[in-house]
Design a protein around this motif. Sequence first.
Motif, PDB file in Angstrom:
ATOM      1  N   GLN A  84       0.816  -1.202   0.000  1.00 31.77           N
ATOM      2  CA  GLN A  84       0.000   0.000   0.000  1.00 31.77           C
ATOM      3  C   GLN A  84       0.858   1.263   0.000  1.00 31.77           C
ATOM      4  OE1 GLN A  84      -2.727  -0.433   3.254  1.00 31.77           O
ATOM      5  NE2 GLN A  84      -4.138  -1.670   2.059  1.00 31.77           N
ATOM      6  N   SER A  85       2.110   1.175   0.467  1.00 35.33           N
ATOM      7  CA  SER A  85       2.976   2.338   0.492  1.00 35.33           C
ATOM      8  C   SER A  85       3.731   2.514  -0.827  1.00 35.33           C
ATOM      9  CB  SER A  85       3.967   2.226   1.660  1.00 35.33           C
ATOM     10  OG  SER A  85       4.862   1.151   1.441  1.00 35.33           O
ATOM     11  N   LEU A  86       3.513   1.617  -1.778  1.00 39.83           N
ATOM     12  CA  LEU A  86       4.184   1.709  -3.069  1.00 39.83           C
ATOM     13  C   LEU A  86       3.612   2.856  -3.885  1.00 39.83           C
ATOM     14  CD1 LEU A  86       4.149  -2.037  -4.234  1.00 39.83           C
ATOM     15  CD2 LEU A  86       6.090  -0.773  -3.315  1.00 39.83           C
ATOM     16  N   SER A  87       4.482   3.478  -4.688  1.00 40.89           N
ATOM     17  CA  SER A  87       3.983   4.453  -5.655  1.00 40.89           C
ATOM     18  C   SER A  87       3.296   3.691  -6.772  1.00 40.89           C
ATOM     19  CB  SER A  87       5.141   5.277  -6.214  1.00 40.89           C
ATOM     20  OG  SER A  87       5.941   4.478  -7.071  1.00 40.89           O
ATOM     21  N   LEU A  88       2.554   4.397  -7.572  1.00 41.93           N
ATOM     22  CA  LEU A  88       1.860   3.776  -8.692  1.00 41.93           C
ATOM     23  C   LEU A  88       2.858   3.114  -9.641  1.00 41.93           C
ATOM     24  CD1 LEU A  88      -1.067   3.449  -9.527  1.00 41.93           C
ATOM     25  CD2 LEU A  88      -0.866   5.547 -10.861  1.00 41.93           C
ATOM     26  N   GLU A  89       3.973   3.792  -9.875  1.00 45.71           N
ATOM     27  CA  GLU A  89       4.997   3.251 -10.768  1.00 45.71           C
ATOM     28  C   GLU A  89       5.604   1.968 -10.207  1.00 45.71           C
ATOM     29  OE1 GLU A  89       4.852   6.421  -9.726  1.00 45.71           O
ATOM     30  OE2 GLU A  89       4.353   7.471 -11.587  1.00 45.71           O
ATOM     31  N   GLU A  90       5.863   1.955  -8.896  1.00 42.92           N
ATOM     32  CA  GLU A  90       6.415   0.752  -8.254  1.00 42.92           C
ATOM     33  C   GLU A  90       5.419  -0.406  -8.321  1.00 42.92           C
ATOM     34  OE1 GLU A  90       9.277   2.704  -4.816  1.00 42.92           O
ATOM     35  OE2 GLU A  90       7.120   2.596  -4.461  1.00 42.92           O
ATOM     36  N   ALA A  91       4.148  -0.101  -8.115  1.00 42.74           N
ATOM     37  CA  ALA A  91       3.122  -1.145  -8.175  1.00 42.74           C
ATOM     38  C   ALA A  91       3.027  -1.724  -9.586  1.00 42.74           C
ATOM     39  CB  ALA A  91       1.765  -0.585  -7.733  1.00 42.74           C
ATOM     40  N   PHE A  92       3.076  -0.850 -10.599  1.00 40.85           N
ATOM     41  CA  PHE A  92       3.043  -1.337 -11.985  1.00 40.85           C
ATOM     42  C   PHE A  92       4.260  -2.202 -12.285  1.00 40.85           C
ATOM     43  CE2 PHE A  92       0.156   2.360 -13.280  1.00 40.85           C
ATOM     44  CZ  PHE A  92      -0.959   1.560 -13.363  1.00 40.85           C
ATOM     45  N   ALA A  93       5.430  -1.815 -11.772  1.00 35.37           N
ATOM     46  CA  ALA A  93       6.640  -2.611 -11.985  1.00 35.37           C
ATOM     47  C   ALA A  93       6.483  -3.994 -11.352  1.00 35.37           C
ATOM     48  CB  ALA A  93       7.862  -1.894 -11.416  1.00 35.37           C
ATOM     49  N   GLN A  94       5.891  -4.044 -10.157  1.00 34.16           N
ATOM     50  CA  GLN A  94       5.689  -5.330  -9.492  1.00 34.16           C
ATOM     51  C   GLN A  94       4.647  -6.168 -10.237  1.00 34.16           C
ATOM     52  OE1 GLN A  94       5.342  -5.449  -5.255  1.00 34.16           O
ATOM     53  NE2 GLN A  94       7.070  -4.087  -4.954  1.00 34.16           N
ATOM     54  N   ILE A  95       3.647  -5.523 -10.816  1.00 32.17           N
ATOM     55  CA  ILE A  95       2.659  -6.254 -11.617  1.00 32.17           C
ATOM     56  C   ILE A  95       3.350  -6.882 -12.818  1.00 32.17           C
ATOM     57  CG2 ILE A  95       0.634  -5.980 -13.118  1.00 32.17           C
ATOM     58  CD1 ILE A  95      -0.357  -3.869 -11.043  1.00 32.17           C
ATOM     59  N   ALA A 150      -0.599 -18.035  -5.963  1.00 29.87           N
ATOM     60  CA  ALA A 150      -0.088 -17.000  -5.067  1.00 29.87           C
ATOM     61  C   ALA A 150       0.263 -15.735  -5.855  1.00 29.87           C
ATOM     62  CB  ALA A 150       1.123 -17.511  -4.287  1.00 29.87           C
ATOM     63  N   GLN A 151       0.920 -15.897  -6.991  1.00 22.67           N
ATOM     64  CA  GLN A 151       1.289 -14.753  -7.822  1.00 22.67           C
ATOM     65  C   GLN A 151       0.047 -14.064  -8.386  1.00 22.67           C
ATOM     66  OE1 GLN A 151       4.167 -13.173  -8.393  1.00 22.67           O
ATOM     67  NE2 GLN A 151       5.204 -14.549  -6.989  1.00 22.67           N
ATOM     68  N   TYR A 152      -0.931 -14.861  -8.786  1.00 23.20           N
ATOM     69  CA  TYR A 152      -2.178 -14.297  -9.301  1.00 23.20           C
ATOM     70  C   TYR A 152      -2.847 -13.414  -8.244  1.00 23.20           C
ATOM     71  CZ  TYR A 152      -7.030 -13.993 -10.790  1.00 23.20           C
ATOM     72  OH  TYR A 152      -8.273 -13.525 -11.118  1.00 23.20           O
ATOM     73  N   HIS A 153      -2.946 -13.929  -7.012  1.00 24.18           N
ATOM     74  CA  HIS A 153      -3.575 -13.152  -5.936  1.00 24.18           C
ATOM     75  C   HIS A 153      -2.766 -11.893  -5.626  1.00 24.18           C
ATOM     76  CE1 HIS A 153      -6.962 -15.690  -5.033  1.00 24.18           C
ATOM     77  NE2 HIS A 153      -6.178 -16.748  -5.085  1.00 24.18           N
ATOM     78  N   ARG A 154      -1.458 -12.021  -5.644  1.00 24.43           N
ATOM     79  CA  ARG A 154      -0.603 -10.843  -5.416  1.00 24.43           C
ATOM     80  C   ARG A 154      -0.850  -9.805  -6.501  1.00 24.43           C
ATOM     81  NH1 ARG A 154       5.197  -9.792  -6.804  1.00 24.43           N
ATOM     82  NH2 ARG A 154       5.737  -8.013  -5.521  1.00 24.43           N
ATOM     83  N   GLY A 155      -0.915 -10.248  -7.748  1.00 23.95           N
ATOM     84  CA  GLY A 155      -1.183  -9.336  -8.853  1.00 23.95           C
ATOM     85  C   GLY A 155      -2.535  -8.657  -8.730  1.00 23.95           C
ATOM     86  N   MET A 156      -3.549  -9.411  -8.330  1.00 24.61           N
ATOM     87  CA  MET A 156      -4.881  -8.833  -8.162  1.00 24.61           C
ATOM     88  C   MET A 156      -4.894  -7.806  -7.028  1.00 24.61           C
ATOM     89  SD  MET A 156      -6.550  -9.988 -10.644  1.00 24.61           S
ATOM     90  CE  MET A 156      -8.198  -9.418 -10.264  1.00 24.61           C
ATOM     91  N   ASP A 157      -4.157  -8.086  -5.938  1.00 25.63           N
ATOM     92  CA  ASP A 157      -4.048  -7.128  -4.835  1.00 25.63           C
ATOM     93  C   ASP A 157      -3.362  -5.849  -5.306  1.00 25.63           C
ATOM     94  OD1 ASP A 157      -5.290  -8.879  -3.085  1.00 25.63           O
ATOM     95  OD2 ASP A 157      -3.418  -9.581  -2.183  1.00 25.63           O
ATOM     96  N   LEU A 158      -2.304  -5.998  -6.097  1.00 27.10           N
ATOM     97  CA  LEU A 158      -1.598  -4.833  -6.626  1.00 27.10           C
ATOM     98  C   LEU A 158      -2.498  -4.025  -7.563  1.00 27.10           C
ATOM     99  CD1 LEU A 158       1.871  -6.475  -7.258  1.00 27.10           C
ATOM    100  CD2 LEU A 158       1.452  -4.538  -5.724  1.00 27.10           C
ATOM    101  N   LEU A 159      -3.267  -4.703  -8.398  1.00 28.24           N
ATOM    102  CA  LEU A 159      -4.189  -4.004  -9.295  1.00 28.24           C
ATOM    103  C   LEU A 159      -5.256  -3.239  -8.510  1.00 28.24           C
ATOM    104  CD1 LEU A 159      -4.747  -6.589 -12.164  1.00 28.24           C
ATOM    105  CD2 LEU A 159      -3.645  -4.353 -12.339  1.00 28.24           C
ATOM    106  N   ALA A 160      -5.757  -3.859  -7.445  1.00 26.73           N
ATOM    107  CA  ALA A 160      -6.752  -3.184  -6.602  1.00 26.73           C
ATOM    108  C   ALA A 160      -6.150  -1.932  -5.982  1.00 26.73           C
ATOM    109  CB  ALA A 160      -7.264  -4.129  -5.517  1.00 26.73           C
ATOM    110  N   GLN A 161      -4.891  -2.032  -5.536  1.00 31.29           N
ATOM    111  CA  GLN A 161      -4.213  -0.865  -4.960  1.00 31.29           C
ATOM    112  C   GLN A 161      -4.054   0.225  -6.015  1.00 31.29           C
ATOM    113  OE1 GLN A 161      -0.129  -1.386  -3.859  1.00 31.29           O
ATOM    114  NE2 GLN A 161       0.143   0.807  -3.680  1.00 31.29           N
ATOM    115  N   CYS A 162      -3.693  -0.154  -7.235  1.00 33.27           N
ATOM    116  CA  CYS A 162      -3.548   0.821  -8.317  1.00 33.27           C
ATOM    117  C   CYS A 162      -4.878   1.518  -8.586  1.00 33.27           C
ATOM    118  CB  CYS A 162      -3.039   0.154  -9.589  1.00 33.27           C
ATOM    119  SG  CYS A 162      -1.328  -0.399  -9.491  1.00 33.27           S
TER     120      CYS A 162
END
Length: 78
Positions: A13-24, A43-55
């Motif tokens: 949640q503390s990631l910038s938008l750019e950092e979140a996109f990089a992790q996606i 596990a990776q799918y759920h992580r990606g979905m969490d990152l997308l929700a944060q974005c």
Amino acid sequence: MGKKKEETTEKEQSLSLEEAFAQIEEVIESLESEEITLEESFAQYHRGMDLLAQCNETIDRVEKKVLKINEDGGLDEF
């Protein structure tokens, strides 16, 4: 185990938008790997979905800051 999930969520949640996109992008690359196990892919799918929700939440917050509803119901851009 639950605490680790909370720590990951707080860190993400503390990631910038750019950092979140990089992790996606990293998640997508790992999912495309032929060596990933089924469990790892879930596990990776759920992580990606969490990152997308944060974005999405971050983008929504930014849009609300950019658009301000005035008293007449119109929208003003800052």
